[in-house]
Enzyme design. Structure first.
Site, PDB file in Angstrom:
ATOM      1  N   LYS A  35      -3.493   0.795  14.530  1.00 37.72           N
ATOM      2  CA  LYS A  35      -2.553   0.622  13.924  1.00 37.72           C
ATOM      3  C   LYS A  35      -0.879   1.582  13.053  1.00 37.72           C
ATOM      4  O   LYS A  35      -2.155   2.136  12.205  1.00 37.72           O
ATOM      5  CB  LYS A  35      -2.123  -1.006  13.539  1.00 37.72           C
ATOM      6  CG  LYS A  35      -2.834  -1.121  12.724  1.00 37.72           C
ATOM      7  CD  LYS A  35      -2.112  -3.277  12.303  1.00 37.72           C
ATOM      8  CE  LYS A  35      -3.050  -3.033  10.739  1.00 37.72           C
ATOM      9  NZ  LYS A  35      -3.538  -4.686  10.668  1.00 37.72           N
ATOM     10  N   TYR A 255      16.918  12.735 -12.918  1.00 32.88           N
ATOM     11  CA  TYR A 255      17.619  11.893 -12.785  1.00 32.88           C
ATOM     12  C   TYR A 255      17.536  10.732 -13.676  1.00 32.88           C
ATOM     13  O   TYR A 255      16.646  10.629 -13.533  1.00 32.88           O
ATOM     14  CB  TYR A 255      17.652  11.694 -11.159  1.00 32.88           C
ATOM     15  CG  TYR A 255      18.212  12.233  -9.676  1.00 32.88           C
ATOM     16  CD1 TYR A 255      19.925  12.774  -9.890  1.00 32.88           C
ATOM     17  CD2 TYR A 255      17.204  12.592  -8.749  1.00 32.88           C
ATOM     18  CE1 TYR A 255      19.332  13.793  -9.402  1.00 32.88           C
ATOM     19  CE2 TYR A 255      17.862  13.214  -7.964  1.00 32.88           C
ATOM     20  CZ  TYR A 255      18.930  14.359  -7.925  1.00 32.88           C
ATOM     21  OH  TYR A 255      19.741  14.623  -6.987  1.00 32.88           O
TER      22      TYR A 255
HETATM   23  C1  LIG Z   1      -4.784  -4.278  10.313  1.00 28.24           C
HETATM   24  C2  LIG Z   1      -5.692  -5.993  10.821  1.00 28.24           C
HETATM   25  C3  LIG Z   1      -7.123  -5.365   9.899  1.00 28.24           C
HETATM   26  C4  LIG Z   1      -7.297  -4.042   9.897  1.00 28.24           C
HETATM   27  O1  LIG Z   1      -7.187  -4.588   8.459  1.00 28.24           O
HETATM   28  P1  LIG Z   1      -7.748  -3.837   7.195  1.00 28.24           P
HETATM   29  O2  LIG Z   1      -7.498  -4.285   5.554  1.00 28.24           O
HETATM   30  O3  LIG Z   1      -6.570  -2.534   7.148  1.00 28.24           O
HETATM   31  O4  LIG Z   1      -9.029  -3.642   7.426  1.00 28.24           O
HETATM   32  C5  LIG Z   1      -7.818  -6.747  11.178  1.00 28.24           C
HETATM   33  N1  LIG Z   1      -7.841  -7.330  11.102  1.00 28.24           N
HETATM   34  C6  LIG Z   1      -6.397  -7.683  12.412  1.00 28.24           C
HETATM   35  C7  LIG Z   1      -5.961  -8.984  12.576  1.00 28.24           C
HETATM   36  C8  LIG Z   1      -5.386  -6.570  11.305  1.00 28.24           C
HETATM   37  O5  LIG Z   1      -3.763  -7.095  11.817  1.00 28.24           O
END
Ligand SMILES: *Cc1c(COP(=O)(O)O)cnc(C)c1O
Length: 358
Positions: A35, A255
């Site tokens: 994702k 800045y």
């Molecule tokens: C994003 C997500 C993961 C992966 O999590 P990590 O901490 O990056 O390994 C796994 N399960 C769900 C439901 C998620 O939303």
């Protein structure tokens, strides 16, 4: 190398990390979580590098469609499910799998004229209190799901851990126990573990694990680096020095004059800033690598530039490579100086940064 900020993604590191996950959870199948543009690494090239994953996990329909458009045929799981009957129809058309976590989603399944049965993941809330059916609703929700003519046989069961990265908390054990008390007797495939869950909690590995961060070679733990876990950073964010100047004692840099020279100081300016996704909250002293040496960030991060203290590098020159994180400088370390987590650092790398794959 081209001029300006560039994120180089090492496909071999991605594959190595997937192999490392499999070594850690040898009997589990792996849903590679890609994702948010594969945590900023590029969803399509990352998925292609991780083609041997048993499934991909994404948050939104558009992410799944991008994978299908690129010709990827692996199972794809919508981790938040669908939000309308139209999305449900699109998910069916593209052969996507759905997480079902709410009564609204059960209503959508009922309202839809199924064109084919969908594979679903039934999500239980064991303590995250974000998505999922509360345990007291399990009976009713499960009965509705399994009666649905839109749902394929053998749904899977899942939950998500709230504090798996805190390896001494009792909370995670409680979540795992509550889930397994319900799920173990049903005889269907189960999934609990994200990266921290699968690395630190053997009882959470089960039939499926769902790593994201670990695949990118970053540690989810405060007290352990990726290298301690046998993981290799996949992304190296780099740029170059574009100017070097000598600043006199008492003068300020950048800045707001947020940094003042205590003594005459050699200052380097590197071409990267918050306009590229480098964190503006990185404080004085944040480590940055120039060639093979660690130096310190000074003053405020600008939109396109940062300033570095090069006093210890009399031979530094305009054009020298600068690494913000990745090879030789873990994103975990930089995150600490920027009051954030490495997840946010890599996700924030934006369109202005060139992507290269090796
Ligand atoms: C994003 C997500 C993961 C992966 O999590 P990590 O901490 O990056 O390994 C796994 N399960 C769900 C439901 C998620 O939303």
């Amino acid at each position: 190398m081209q001029f300006g900020p560039c994120a180089t993604v090492d496909r071999n590191a991605l594959r190595h990390n997937l192999a490392q996950v499999r070594r850690c959870a040898p009997t589990s199948r792996v849903m590679a979580v890609v994702k948010a543009n594969a945590y900023g690494h590029g969803i399509v090239p990352v998925a292609k590098a991780l083609i041997s994953a048993d499934a991909f996990g994404v948050a939104r329909l558009g992410e799944a469609l991008a994978l299908r458009e690129a010709g990827l045929g692996n199972p794809i799981v919508l981790l938040e499910g669908v939000f309308s009957v139209e999305e449900l129809a699109a998910a069916a058309e593209h052969g996507l799998e759905l997480v079902v976590h709410s009564f609204e989603q059960l209503d959508m399944l009922d309202a839809w004229q199924p064109t084919r049965r969908l594979h679903v993941w039934f999500k239980l809330d064991t303590g995250m209190n974000r998505l999922g059916f509360r345990l007291e609703h399990f009976g009713e929700a499960w009965a509705r799901l399994t009666r649905s003519t839109a749902v394929a046989a053998r749904p899977r069961l899942m939950t998500h851990l709230a504090s798996a990265d805190e390896t001494t908390t009792a909370y995670t054990g409680g979540q795992i126990r509550r889930f397994r008390e319900l799920a173990d007797d049903i005889g269907l495939e189960r999934s609990i573990a994200n990266s921290a869950g699968l690395l630190a909690w053997p009882e959470a590995r089960l039939e499926w694990v769902r790593p994201g961060l670990a695949l990118y070679g970053i540690s989810p733990f405060d007290d352990r680096w990726a290298s301690d876990l046998g993981l290799q950073p996949a992304m190296t964010l780099a740029t170059q020095l574009i100017a070097i100047r000598d600043v006199k004692a008492g003068e300020t840099v950048g800045y707001g004059g947020a940094w003042r020279a205590e003594r005459d100081t050699r200052v380097g300016i590197a071409a990267i800033g918050y306009g590229d996704g480098y964190p503006r909250h990185a404080v004085n002293g944040t480590p940055v690598r120039v060639r093979d040496k660690l130096v310190q960030l000074i003053g405020r991060v600008s939109m396109d530039m940062i300033a570095l203290d090069l006093s210890a590098m009399s031979d530094a020159a305009v054009g020298d490579p600068v690494v913000l994180w990745g090879e030789g400088l873990p994103a975990e370390d930089v995150a600490n100086y920027a009051s954030t987590i490495p997840y946010e650092l890599v996700c924030a790398v934006n369109q202005r940064v060139a992507m290269e794959y090796k």
